[in-house]
Design an enzyme around this catalytic site. Structure first.
Site: not given
Ligand code: URA
Length: 236
Positions: A106
């Site tokens: 993310d």
């Molecule tokens: N889970 C999440 O919520 N975000 C990420 O970037 C990776 C795993």
């Protein structure tokens, strides 16, 4: 990204701007070499890493490339984006043709991001069936307790996907930090799992994928080639 398999005659017709008939004659005359060997076979399958020569001219010569990047906060795991800086743009000096990310993070997550032009490798790594584990260090807004361990291990049902998460390992590091290991990668999975406890994630850092660990010497925004043994590690 799909492996780019195609037929040799189609590749040559496009590249040499010649009709199929002419390509047939070119091949029969032994003017085309694949990986150093003359090929006269119209139906031959090639991929993006087949070395292709026509007479003495190289038509395709892609080398497989594998990188680890320490993704910083605010960089998007994408090849192009109108608003945010992309992870690929951090690979300065690298030929970005065919480059793609194997397993996104993310926007506000940090840590290990793998980038390659080898789609067979990235597909094998990310295929749900291979269940390669990904380890994250998670910092929470509120204190965590033992009840999280069993909830993560039992799995959580998500309406959106109509599926239950695979057993995930959670180790409590401190009151506000946990180490979580997942064998899958649903959308915002970790944030949504902690969301069940109404406990917002403050920071999320990926430490490893399979046995491949983020190099501690890499500061955020920096990258390096994977070593041969690291390339093979992810397939175990
Ligand atoms: N889970 C999440 O919520 N975000 C990420 O970037 C990776 C795993």
């Amino acid at each position: 990204m799909q492996s780019k398999r195609s037929r040799l005659d189609q590749f040559l017709a496009k590249r040499l701007q010649q009709p199929k008939k002419a390509i047939r004659l070119i091949l029969l005359a032994g003017r085309v070499q694949l990986d150093g060997v003359i090929c006269k076979d119209m139906d031959r399958q090639i991929d993006e890493f087949t070395h292709i020569c026509f007479d003495e001219k190289t038509l395709q010569n892609n080398r497989k490339q594998y990188y680890m990047l320490h993704k910083p906060v605010g960089v998007v795991s994408a090849t192009i984006d109108d608003i945010h800086q992309t992870a690929l743009s951090l690979l300065r000096g690298v030929d970005l043709d065919l480059m793609h990310i194997a397993g996104r993070l993310d926007l506000n997550s940090t840590g290990l991001l793998l980038i390659t032009n080898d789609s067979k490798w990235s597909q094998a790594l990310m295929a749900p069936e291979t269940k390669v584990s990904k380890q994250y260090l998670v910092t929470l807004e509120n204190p965590i307790d033992e009840s999280y361990i069993s909830a993560f291990n039992e799995g959580m049902y998500f309406d959106y996907e109509d599926s239950t998460t695979l057993p995930a390992q959670l180790i409590i590091v401190s009151d506000f930090q946990a180490r979580v290991t997942l064998q899958e990668g649903k959308y915002h999975q970790i944030k949504r799992m902690f969301g069940r406890f109404r406990n917002p994630v403050v920071a999320l850092h990926r430490e490893s994928i399979g046995n491949l660990v983020l190099d501690k010497a890499l500061v955020p925004g920096h990258f390096r080639h994977l070593t041969d043994s690291e390339i093979n590690l992810t397939q175990t």
